[in-house]
Structures are given as C-alpha cells and as structure tokens.
Design an enzyme around this catalytic site. Structure first.
Site, PDB file in Angstrom:
ATOM      1  N   GLU A   1      -6.101  -5.723   4.210  1.00 53.24           N
ATOM      2  CA  GLU A   1      -6.133  -6.958   3.411  1.00 53.24           C
ATOM      3  C   GLU A   1      -7.279  -6.953   2.430  1.00 53.24           C
TER       4      GLU A   1
ATOM      5  N   THR B   1       0.826  -1.211   0.000  1.00 55.85           N
ATOM      6  CA  THR B   1       0.000   0.000   0.000  1.00 55.85           C
ATOM      7  C   THR B   1       0.859   1.258   0.000  1.00 55.85           C
TER       8      THR B   1
HETATM    9  C1  LIG Z   1       5.101 -13.770  15.781  1.00 57.89           C
HETATM   10  C2  LIG Z   1       3.680 -13.505  16.054  1.00 57.89           C
HETATM   11  C3  LIG Z   1       2.770 -14.351  15.180  1.00 57.89           C
HETATM   12  C4  LIG Z   1       1.332 -13.913  15.315  1.00 57.89           C
HETATM   13  C5  LIG Z   1       0.360 -14.853  14.693  1.00 57.89           C
HETATM   14  C6  LIG Z   1       0.671 -15.166  13.236  1.00 57.89           C
HETATM   15  C7  LIG Z   1      -0.484 -15.820  12.546  1.00 57.89           C
HETATM   16  C8  LIG Z   1      -1.186 -14.808  11.656  1.00 57.89           C
HETATM   17  C9  LIG Z   1      -2.368 -15.383  10.966  1.00 57.89           C
HETATM   18  C10 LIG Z   1      -2.945 -14.397   9.966  1.00 57.89           C
HETATM   19  C11 LIG Z   1      -3.338 -13.083  10.596  1.00 57.89           C
HETATM   20  C12 LIG Z   1      -3.075 -11.940   9.670  1.00 57.89           C
HETATM   21  C13 LIG Z   1      -3.297 -10.657  10.382  1.00 57.89           C
HETATM   22  C14 LIG Z   1      -3.786  -9.630   9.409  1.00 57.89           C
HETATM   23  C15 LIG Z   1      -2.811  -8.540   9.187  1.00 57.89           C
HETATM   24  C16 LIG Z   1      -3.153  -7.867   7.894  1.00 57.89           C
HETATM   25  C17 LIG Z   1      -2.350  -6.649   7.709  1.00 57.89           C
HETATM   26  C18 LIG Z   1      -2.751  -5.990   6.430  1.00 57.89           C
HETATM   27  C19 LIG Z   1      -2.059  -6.209   5.290  1.00 57.89           C
HETATM   28  C20 LIG Z   1      -2.512  -5.525   4.075  1.00 57.89           C
HETATM   29  O1  LIG Z   1      -3.464  -4.767   4.086  1.00 57.89           O
HETATM   30  S1  LIG Z   1      -1.625  -5.933   2.682  1.00 57.89           S
HETATM   31  C21 LIG Z   1      -2.391  -4.982   1.407  1.00 57.89           C
HETATM   32  C22 LIG Z   1      -3.765  -5.519   1.039  1.00 57.89           C
HETATM   33  N1  LIG Z   1      -4.214  -4.884  -0.160  1.00 57.89           N
HETATM   34  C23 LIG Z   1      -5.189  -5.381  -0.928  1.00 57.89           C
HETATM   35  O2  LIG Z   1      -5.836  -6.361  -0.597  1.00 57.89           O
HETATM   36  C24 LIG Z   1      -5.416  -4.676  -2.249  1.00 57.89           C
HETATM   37  C25 LIG Z   1      -6.789  -4.981  -2.804  1.00 57.89           C
HETATM   38  N2  LIG Z   1      -6.810  -4.756  -4.240  1.00 57.89           N
HETATM   39  C26 LIG Z   1      -6.637  -5.801  -5.124  1.00 57.89           C
HETATM   40  O3  LIG Z   1      -6.479  -6.941  -4.757  1.00 57.89           O
HETATM   41  C27 LIG Z   1      -6.725  -5.470  -6.584  1.00 57.89           C
HETATM   42  O4  LIG Z   1      -6.381  -4.128  -6.820  1.00 57.89           O
HETATM   43  C28 LIG Z   1      -8.163  -5.701  -7.152  1.00 57.89           C
HETATM   44  C29 LIG Z   1      -8.454  -7.153  -7.073  1.00 57.89           C
HETATM   45  C30 LIG Z   1      -9.173  -4.913  -6.380  1.00 57.89           C
HETATM   46  C31 LIG Z   1      -8.207  -5.230  -8.579  1.00 57.89           C
HETATM   47  O5  LIG Z   1      -7.083  -5.776  -9.196  1.00 57.89           O
HETATM   48  P1  LIG Z   1      -6.987  -5.710 -10.792  1.00 57.89           P
HETATM   49  O6  LIG Z   1      -7.351  -4.337 -11.219  1.00 57.89           O
HETATM   50  O7  LIG Z   1      -5.695  -6.245 -11.236  1.00 57.89           O
HETATM   51  O8  LIG Z   1      -8.026  -6.797 -11.145  1.00 57.89           O
HETATM   52  P2  LIG Z   1      -9.439  -6.739 -11.799  1.00 57.89           P
HETATM   53  O9  LIG Z   1     -10.468  -6.340 -10.787  1.00 57.89           O
HETATM   54  O10 LIG Z   1      -9.406  -6.023 -13.098  1.00 57.89           O
HETATM   55  O11 LIG Z   1      -9.538  -8.280 -12.035  1.00 57.89           O
HETATM   56  C32 LIG Z   1      -8.611  -8.903 -12.934  1.00 57.89           C
HETATM   57  C33 LIG Z   1      -8.748 -10.396 -12.724  1.00 57.89           C
HETATM   58  O12 LIG Z   1      -7.908 -10.765 -11.630  1.00 57.89           O
HETATM   59  C34 LIG Z   1      -8.651 -11.528 -10.709  1.00 57.89           C
HETATM   60  N3  LIG Z   1      -8.102 -11.313  -9.384  1.00 57.89           N
HETATM   61  C35 LIG Z   1      -8.056 -10.149  -8.701  1.00 57.89           C
HETATM   62  N4  LIG Z   1      -7.482 -10.341  -7.505  1.00 57.89           N
HETATM   63  C36 LIG Z   1      -7.161 -11.650  -7.429  1.00 57.89           C
HETATM   64  C37 LIG Z   1      -6.549 -12.460  -6.418  1.00 57.89           C
HETATM   65  N5  LIG Z   1      -6.174 -11.965  -5.237  1.00 57.89           N
HETATM   66  N6  LIG Z   1      -6.367 -13.764  -6.681  1.00 57.89           N
HETATM   67  C38 LIG Z   1      -6.770 -14.266  -7.866  1.00 57.89           C
HETATM   68  N7  LIG Z   1      -7.369 -13.576  -8.874  1.00 57.89           N
HETATM   69  C39 LIG Z   1      -7.551 -12.265  -8.635  1.00 57.89           C
HETATM   70  C40 LIG Z   1     -10.052 -10.988 -10.829  1.00 57.89           C
HETATM   71  O13 LIG Z   1     -10.991 -11.924 -10.305  1.00 57.89           O
HETATM   72  C41 LIG Z   1     -10.153 -10.827 -12.309  1.00 57.89           C
HETATM   73  O14 LIG Z   1     -10.383 -12.076 -12.880  1.00 57.89           O
HETATM   74  P3  LIG Z   1     -11.360 -12.188 -14.140  1.00 57.89           P
HETATM   75  O15 LIG Z   1     -11.280 -13.620 -14.520  1.00 57.89           O
HETATM   76  O16 LIG Z   1     -10.821 -11.227 -15.178  1.00 57.89           O
HETATM   77  O17 LIG Z   1     -12.721 -11.769 -13.632  1.00 57.89           O
HETATM   78  C1  LIG Z   2      -4.467  -1.474  10.521  1.00 55.74           C
HETATM   79  C2  LIG Z   2      -4.000  -1.532   9.093  1.00 55.74           C
HETATM   80  C3  LIG Z   2      -2.915  -2.345   8.761  1.00 55.74           C
HETATM   81  C4  LIG Z   2      -2.449  -2.377   7.446  1.00 55.74           C
HETATM   82  N1  LIG Z   2      -1.354  -3.149   7.145  1.00 55.74           N
HETATM   83  C5  LIG Z   2      -0.872  -3.135   5.868  1.00 55.74           C
HETATM   84  C6  LIG Z   2       0.312  -3.884   5.534  1.00 55.74           C
HETATM   85  O1  LIG Z   2       0.900  -4.547   6.389  1.00 55.74           O
HETATM   86  N2  LIG Z   2       0.777  -3.833   4.254  1.00 55.74           N
HETATM   87  C7  LIG Z   2       0.133  -3.093   3.285  1.00 55.74           C
HETATM   88  O2  LIG Z   2       0.594  -3.084   2.141  1.00 55.74           O
HETATM   89  N3  LIG Z   2      -0.995  -2.396   3.558  1.00 55.74           N
HETATM   90  C8  LIG Z   2      -1.501  -2.387   4.827  1.00 55.74           C
HETATM   91  N4  LIG Z   2      -2.630  -1.681   5.126  1.00 55.74           N
HETATM   92  C9  LIG Z   2      -3.258  -0.856   4.084  1.00 55.74           C
HETATM   93  C10 LIG Z   2      -4.547  -1.477   3.587  1.00 55.74           C
HETATM   94  O3  LIG Z   2      -4.280  -2.611   2.819  1.00 55.74           O
HETATM   95  C11 LIG Z   2      -5.294  -0.424   2.767  1.00 55.74           C
HETATM   96  O4  LIG Z   2      -5.685   0.600   3.635  1.00 55.74           O
HETATM   97  C12 LIG Z   2      -6.518  -1.042   2.094  1.00 55.74           C
HETATM   98  O5  LIG Z   2      -6.109  -1.886   1.049  1.00 55.74           O
HETATM   99  C13 LIG Z   2      -7.482   0.021   1.544  1.00 55.74           C
HETATM  100  O6  LIG Z   2      -6.829   0.843   0.601  1.00 55.74           O
HETATM  101  P1  LIG Z   2      -6.856   2.432   0.825  1.00 55.74           P
HETATM  102  O7  LIG Z   2      -6.483   2.698   2.213  1.00 55.74           O
HETATM  103  O8  LIG Z   2      -6.066   3.048  -0.276  1.00 55.74           O
HETATM  104  O9  LIG Z   2      -8.381   2.837   0.658  1.00 55.74           O
HETATM  105  P2  LIG Z   2      -9.088   3.223  -0.745  1.00 55.74           P
HETATM  106  O10 LIG Z   2      -8.948   2.108  -1.682  1.00 55.74           O
HETATM  107  O11 LIG Z   2      -8.631   4.566  -1.137  1.00 55.74           O
HETATM  108  O12 LIG Z   2     -10.635   3.263  -0.262  1.00 55.74           O
HETATM  109  C14 LIG Z   2     -11.223   4.466   0.138  1.00 55.74           C
HETATM  110  C15 LIG Z   2     -12.712   4.348  -0.131  1.00 55.74           C
HETATM  111  O13 LIG Z   2     -12.921   4.216  -1.549  1.00 55.74           O
HETATM  112  C16 LIG Z   2     -13.736   3.095  -1.830  1.00 55.74           C
HETATM  113  N5  LIG Z   2     -13.319   2.441  -3.073  1.00 55.74           N
HETATM  114  C17 LIG Z   2     -12.050   2.239  -3.492  1.00 55.74           C
HETATM  115  N6  LIG Z   2     -12.036   1.565  -4.645  1.00 55.74           N
HETATM  116  C18 LIG Z   2     -13.331   1.322  -4.973  1.00 55.74           C
HETATM  117  C19 LIG Z   2     -13.983   0.652  -6.051  1.00 55.74           C
HETATM  118  N7  LIG Z   2     -13.287   0.082  -7.055  1.00 55.74           N
HETATM  119  N8  LIG Z   2     -15.332   0.594  -6.047  1.00 55.74           N
HETATM  120  C20 LIG Z   2     -16.036   1.138  -5.028  1.00 55.74           C
HETATM  121  N9  LIG Z   2     -15.486   1.790  -3.982  1.00 55.74           N
HETATM  122  C21 LIG Z   2     -14.157   1.871  -3.961  1.00 55.74           C
HETATM  123  C22 LIG Z   2     -13.499   2.152  -0.663  1.00 55.74           C
HETATM  124  O14 LIG Z   2     -14.617   1.293  -0.517  1.00 55.74           O
HETATM  125  C23 LIG Z   2     -13.353   3.116   0.505  1.00 55.74           C
HETATM  126  O15 LIG Z   2     -14.644   3.432   0.991  1.00 55.74           O
HETATM  127  C24 LIG Z   2      -3.112  -1.615   6.444  1.00 55.74           C
HETATM  128  C25 LIG Z   2      -4.209  -0.822   6.766  1.00 55.74           C
HETATM  129  C26 LIG Z   2      -4.655  -0.775   8.089  1.00 55.74           C
HETATM  130  C27 LIG Z   2      -5.834   0.087   8.428  1.00 55.74           C
END
Ligand SMILES: CCCCCCCCCCCCCCCCC/C=C/C(=O)SCCNC(=O)CCNC(=O)[C@H](O)C(C)(C)COP(=O)(O)OP(=O)(O)OC[C@H]1O[C@@H](n2cnc3c(N)ncnc32)[C@H](O)[C@@H]1OP(=O)(O)O
Ligand SMILES: Cc1cc2nc3c(=O)[nH]c(=O)nc-3n(C[C@H](O)[C@H](O)[C@H](O)COP(=O)(O)OP(=O)(O)OC[C@H]3O[C@@H](n4cnc5c(N)ncnc54)[C@H](O)[C@@H]3O)c2cc1C
Length: 627
Positions: free
Chosen positions: A380, A97
């Site tokens: 996530e 991110t």
């Molecule tokens: C030592 C201590 C140990 C402690 C315990 C340890 C155990 C822990 C256990 C687990 C606990 C975890 C704790 C949680 C912590 C989390 C912290 C947070 C981390 C983060 O936030 S990381 C960042 C996360 N960010 C995101 O998720 C981003 C979201 N956005 C996207 O994924 C993509 O931008 C999108 C999917 C929204 C759009 O992508 P794109 O534009 O490329 O795709 P399209 O919408 O055009 O679709 C294209 C086709 O791709 C397919 N697709 C999309 N995503 C996926 C995927 N993930 N996998 C497979 N395929 C995917 C779509 O379905 C489309 O397919 P189609 O056939 O064309 O329809």
């Molecule tokens: C506690 C915490 C821990 C995190 N840890 C990590 C980490 O370890 N690694 C990492 O990489 N990231 C991490 N993140 C970031 C997290 O993955 C992002 O905040 C998350 O993916 C949302 O993206 P954004 O913040 O840019 O929000 P945006 O995507 O900008 O969303 C803002 C608003 O726009 C709307 N929106 C966006 N796109 C669309 C769409 N296509 N259609 C309709 N509505 C839409 C959303 O619904 C939302 O209401 C963490 C975030 C938090 C809060």
C-alpha cells in the site's frame, strides 16, 4: 465459544492447510455469524471480526476490491457488482503492482487497448515485467480482478484506469482463455494468503467494464474525463487510512499484550542480591523496551481515529465535487501509514526480542505478528516513497507559509510565535502542551531545513530534481517529524476531550507523555540541532521518561489486559491470560508434528550406521575410533 471459529495451531500446519483453513473460517464467520441484512464487508462488523480471526482470507476482496467498486464505479456498475462482491458471489482483488513496477505507477506496462469495432478492451501484458505480481487473494481464490492498466485508444495513452476483468470460470474456477494465474510462492508472512501472479494475453472485456465514475469511453472511442483524475489514486488513500488501525495498531497491541504479560511472569536474575529473583518487568531496561510500545498502541489508535474522521469528512465533500482536501489527506495518509508502520514493525520486534529465547519460538505468537507487520512497511505504498510524497506536500506548504496563514495539519508551518522551551524540571517536560510545542517546533525546523538546503543547491546551479534526490534523507526526516507532531498533537487533544474517569485520563496522559518523550529521547539530535531543547533539557527529558516508566509499571498488565484479546486470538503460550507459560510451552512443543513419533524414522535411517558403531565401541565390541 463456537468451535468452528477456534484456531488450530497454525504453526503445526502446512501453508496449504493454512490457506484452506483461513478460507473456511472466514466464510464461516461471514456467512454464519454476521447478520446478513445490511452489513458490508467494510462496515463496523469487520473491526470485530478482525479481532476474532487470526488469519483472514479475502482481506483484499473486502478491504480494497469492494471499496474500489464504490470509488471508481458508476451507479450502474456499483448496482451490478457490489451485491455480488458483498455476498462473495464474486471474489475480487486489486491488481495494480507488476513484476517490474510497484511504486512508480506511471511505469505500469499492462495495456487496455480499445477495440472500437467490437466495443471491447483488449488486455495485454506485453512482456514479463508487465505481469501482475503480488495482489492478495489472486493466486487461487479470486475469479475477478480490478485491473489497473494503461488505457490506449487509437495509439494514444490516457494513463492508468480501472477495469473489471473476470479471470476464472464461475463454475469450474479454471482460468479463462488468455489468463495465466497462480500463487507467487512462500513469503515472509501471510502464509494463508494466495498472493498471485497474473499474465493476460489478448483478454477481451466489454467496454462497460471500464470503471467509469472518473472517465468513460464512448462506443466510438471518444474519451471523456469526469472530475479530478487524482481520485484515481483514491483507493490507495482509503486503504492507507484503514490499514493503520487494522494492520498496525491491533497487531502491536497483541504483541504488547504477550510481552508485558510474559514479562510479569518470567523471573530471571536479581536486582537486590539479598532478595529473590525478580519478574523481568521490574528491570527498567525491560520497561524501557515495552512501555513506549504500549504507549504507541494508544497514540497510533487516537491519531488513526482522527485520520479516519478526516477521510470520512473528505469523502462527503468529494461527493459534492469538492476535492480540495485531497492533497493534505494524501500527504497525511501516506506519511501516517509509512511512519506508524515503521514504528509499529520496529516496536513489535523490540517487544519480541524482550522475551528472550521463548520470544523466538512460534509458540509465543510473536514471530507471526512481527513478520506480518513487516509487510505494512512495503504494501500500500512503500514507506520511503510515501514519506517522500508527504515531504513533497510539506515543502510546498512551507513555501506557501511565507505569505499565507496555513490551516489543517500543517498550520504550525506558519506559526512564527516564540517556541523556545522554558522547562526547568522533568515535570515541566511531562506537560502535554510543552510536548506538543516541542514537536511542532522540531517539525517546522526539519521542513524548513530540508527546503533551505534544496533552495541553496538550486541557487548554486543544481537541477531541482537532483537537489530533491540528494536531500531525500532530510525530506524523509521532515516527513517523520511532521507525523510525530500530528500523532502527539491529536492524541493530546483526543485525551483532553475524552469523557472518562480521572484515573483513566491520568494513565492515558502518562502514556501520551511517555510516547512523546520516548520520541524526543530517540531523536534528541534534531531537538538540540534545531534549538528546541538545550543539552540540559535533554537530560531532563530522559529523567521525565524514566519517571513515567516507574509510574506506569504497576498498571502495565492492567493496561494490556484492557486490549481484551482472547487466548484463542493471541495463540500465545507466553501471553495466555492464566500466565501458565511453561506448561503451555511444553504442551505446545509436544504437539509439534516432529514429535508424533518418538523416533523420526526418515532421519534415523541416516543416523543409524553411526549410532550402531558408537554403541559397539561403548560396549567394547567396536573397532578403534577413526580419530
Ligand atoms: C472478509 C474479511 C475482511 C477482513 C477485514 C476487512 C477490513 C480491512 C481494513 C483495511 C485493511 C487493509 C489490509 C491491507 C492490505 C493491503 C494489501 C496491499 C495492497 C497494495 O499494495 S495495492 C498497491 C499499492 N501501491 C501503491 O501504493 C503505489 C505507490 N505509488 C504511487 O502512489 C504513485 O506512483 C506515486 C504517488 C508514488 C507517484 O505517482 P505520480 O508519479 O503520478 O505522482 P507524482 O509523485 O508525480 O505526483 C503527482 C501529483 O499527484 C499527487 N498524488 C500522488 N498520489 C496521490 C494520491 N494517492 N492521492 C492524491 N494525490 C496524489 C501528488 O501529491 C502530486 O501532487 P502535486 O500537487 O503535483 O504535488
Ligand atoms: C504482503 C504484500 C501484499 C501486497 N498486496 C498487493 C495487492 O493486493 N495489490 C497490489 O497491487 N500490490 C500488492 N502488493 C505490492 C506492493 O504494493 C508493492 O510491493 C509496493 O508498492 C512496493 O513496490 P515494489 O515492490 O515495486 O518496490 P519498489 O518500488 O521497486 O521499491 C524497491 C526499493 O526502491 C526504493 N524506491 C522506489 N522508488 C523510489 C523513489 N521514488 N525514491 C526513493 N526510493 C525509491 C524503495 O524505497 C525500495 O527501497 C503487496 C506487497 C506485499 C509485500
């Protein structure tokens, strides 16, 4: 019983104290308590550690960074980095991110440009919005990041790839040249986690630091694709699958334990005016707040187990080169993470609020849980974005269902049997098979309804992307309906196949029916609109839910006791096992830093002149009142 593991009162510590205390305890737990041979930070032991530690450090290191090395690294890269990471000799995070982008990954701006002459990648954040922002453990702890960046070779862009980038010196822990890194400041929760920012300017890494399981760059700059590029998103699927149990089911179970135990102790008001004050748990309104959330814990747990199994089976298939299950797994994991985090976070707040004023006190342990669960709706994969991803798959499947017999979690979309409900009594509506059919029919209708609306718009000349955007709310509802039918269906199956005592199976069946009926009664508009239930049957559904509340009330405390959380991990004056709520609250309050002196000197200096004037007036010496 190890005092090194016992929690001091987190609420009376500063953020920096909590940050270092969490790190001390986590490393102590990992280095001292776990058997060293063969454990991995994502092995079954973590499930038990996660029950024992209220505030972890290195969740991203263990829950995301290490699994990414396994998913994206070649065997050589895994052999190099996994042992170091597993033993915490390098600390990593998942840096994807950015300040300007989180959901739309194709918009990420950090660039990794291949330098053929030196066989290196030059990493740059070209502008402020490209700075990495949010990754956990990154601000002060991590010395490496798994950096997700746009690969560029000879000016051509190849999309997001994963790079191993060292950001801090392994001796001094100082940031390396070109690295600006730090903590992003106070947040709604995760006080003990150093979510960070990372600005990279002309940072050079060896060619070998491109994680190359799915693609590689040869020394001469030739780019080679290896396998399904969608697997590049695979780590997010895994975390979404794993976080349900860890960050949704477990915290909600803790919140329910606290709220149900407190509600059994707290006496307030009368039901029968001629009797004594009742425990608030005797109020049906209180049962209606708490017991469906207790049921959610179980149903989400059962559904998450099924999803983990599906992910495990899929992973074995991917190893054989078969990625055919990925689209369904992505849709299901995205939908489950979004819908269960939504339900779980809302549920934790419902049970917190059900504890009245003391539920607003940090001494209850509930604000800590509620605030952390709110994050699950964003990280996530932001929930709306995830629900739309799920809906995208459902709409495709609904089209396919017109000609093919579907299987897997979407099989019901091609079920054209008569699904009308013949329930005549509220007992009929407590039948698991009836509840499953109702949820399948509602989901099928919701998906078809959204699809039909979009088709009609396109037929009338609306561009498909505009139709999608305008119908987003219906698509999100369809995703929710799909997940609800999956949770109810998998839970009914799981319970029916569970080998346990008849009395336990009865309770679990009642909880499952309560979860399903609560969902129906909370969404009865859909069930009537889509012809799943008549208005009269909706009345029966409410009666059926109230009846289950009455049946489950006597076992409510026993059920949450079965979650088996220690007082130390609950850190709650309201939810302690002995039920001595008031004595614990008073002791807890007295420990507050504000009470370390009888007079708070810093504030007294401001109050003193006014107090002395009041004293003089009351003792007849002062000037007449200014009023
Ligand atoms: C030592 C201590 C140990 C402690 C315990 C340890 C155990 C822990 C256990 C687990 C606990 C975890 C704790 C949680 C912590 C989390 C912290 C947070 C981390 C983060 O936030 S990381 C960042 C996360 N960010 C995101 O998720 C981003 C979201 N956005 C996207 O994924 C993509 O931008 C999108 C999917 C929204 C759009 O992508 P794109 O534009 O490329 O795709 P399209 O919408 O055009 O679709 C294209 C086709 O791709 C397919 N697709 C999309 N995503 C996926 C995927 N993930 N996998 C497979 N395929 C995917 C779509 O379905 C489309 O397919 P189609 O056939 O064309 O329809
Ligand atoms: C506690 C915490 C821990 C995190 N840890 C990590 C980490 O370890 N690694 C990492 O990489 N990231 C991490 N993140 C970031 C997290 O993955 C992002 O905040 C998350 O993916 C949302 O993206 P954004 O913040 O840019 O929000 P945006 O995507 O900008 O969303 C803002 C608003 O726009 C709307 N929106 C966006 N796109 C669309 C769409 N296509 N259609 C309709 N509505 C839409 C959303 O619904 C939302 O209401 C963490 C975030 C938090 C809060």
């Amino acid at each position: 019983n190890d005092t090194s593991m016992q929690h001091r009162n987190l609420n009376h510590m500063t953020r920096e104290e909590r940050f270092s205390e969490a790190m001390r305890r986590t490393l102590y737990a990992l280095k001292v308590l776990l058997p060293r041979e063969g454990w991995t930070p994502v092995g079954p032991e973590m499930k038990y550690l996660a029950r024992a530690i209220k505030e972890f450090t290195f969740i991203i290191h263990a829950g995301v960074f290490i699994p990414c090395i396994m998913s994206y690294g070649t065997n050589e890269q895994i052999a190099k980095w996994f042992p170091l990471a597993a033993d915490f000799r390098i600390i990593g995070t998942y840096a994807q991110t950015e300040l300007g982008h989180g959901s739309f990954l194709r918009g990420l701006e950090t660039i990794a440009t291949y330098d053929r002459a030196n066989q290196e990648f030059i990493i740059n954040c070209p502008k402020i919005t490209a700075m990495k922002w949010w990754p956990g453990d990154m601000g002060k702890s991590a010395n490496h990041v798994l950096l997700m960046a746009e690969l560029v070779i000879d000016g051509k862009k190849y999309g997001m790839h994963g790079f191993m980038v060292q950001i801090r010196d392994l001796t001094t822990h100082e940031p390396l040249p070109g690295v600006t890194v730090g903590d992003i400041g106070a947040k709604l929760s995760f006080e003990s986690v150093d979510n960070g920012f990372l600005y990279l300017q002309n940072v050079r890494i060896p060619r070998e630091n491109l994680l190359s399981k799915l693609s590689e760059v040869h020394p001469d700059g030739t780019y080679i694709k290896k396998g399904n590029q969608r697997l590049m998103y695979g780590s997010m699927v895994r975390v979404r699958v794993n976080l349900i149990a860890h960050e949704i089911v477990m915290p909600l179970a803790k919140a329910c334990t606290i709220a149900v135990r407190y509600s059994a102790v707290r006496r307030q008001g009368l039901i029968n005016p001629s009797k004594e004050e009742v425990p608030v748990l005797d109020y049906v309104a209180q049962q209606h707040k708490l017991l469906p959330q207790v049921a959610t814990v179980f149903m989400a747990h059962f559904a998450a187990k099924q999803l983990v199994k599906m992910h495990h089976d899929y992973s074995l298939e991917v190893e054989k080169g078969n990625t055919s299950q990925l689209p369904e797994l992505h849709a299901l994991s995205a939908g489950m993470k979004a819908c269960l985090s939504e339900q779980g976070a809302a549920g934790a707040e419902i049970v917190r609020r059900a504890c009245g004023g003391h539920g607003y006190s940090c001494g209850s342990g509930l604000p800590f849980i509620v605030n952390r669960m709110l994050a699950t709706c964003t990280y996530e994969g932001e929930n709306t974005v995830m629900q739309l991803q799920c809906a995208r798959y459902l709409i495709k499947c609904a089209d396919q269902a017109k000609k093919d017999k579907l299987t897997g979690s979407v099989w019901y979309l091609s079920d054209f049997s008569n699904m009308s409900c013949t329930a005549q009594t509220f007992g009929d509506l407590q039948e698991p098979s009836v509840l499953v059919k109702l949820h399948e029919r509602r989901a099928k209708c919701a998906v078809q309804h959204a699809g039909k609306k979009m088709q009609n718009m396109v037929k009338n000349g609306t561009p498909a992307h505009d139709a999608w955007n305008m119908m987003a709310t219906l698509l999100i509802n369809a995703a929710r309906a799909h997940i609800m039918q999956y949770v109810v269906g998998t839970s009914v199956t799981y319970i029916s196949e569970l080998s346990c005592s008849a009395s336990l199976k009865k309770i679990l069946t009642q909880l499952c029916a309560l979860y399903a009926l609560h969902n129906i009664n909370s969404n009865c508009g859909d069930f009537v609109k889509f012809g799943c239930l008549t208005s009269a049957q909706c009345d029966l559904a409410q009666e059926a839910e109230f009846n289950l509340l009455k049946q489950l009330r006597p076992d409510a405390v026993g059920i949450v006791d079965s979650f088996d959380f220690t007082d130390d991990i609950l850190q709650s004056c309201l939810g302690a096992y002995d039920g001595n709520v008031y004595e614990r609250l008073f002791e807890w309050a007295k420990q507050a830093p504000m009470n370390k002196t009888e007079v708070h000197q810093d504030s007294y200096q401001y109050l003193q002149p006014y107090l002395h004037e009041g004293r003089d007036v009351l003792e007849g010496r002062g000037r007449n009142s200014k009023l």
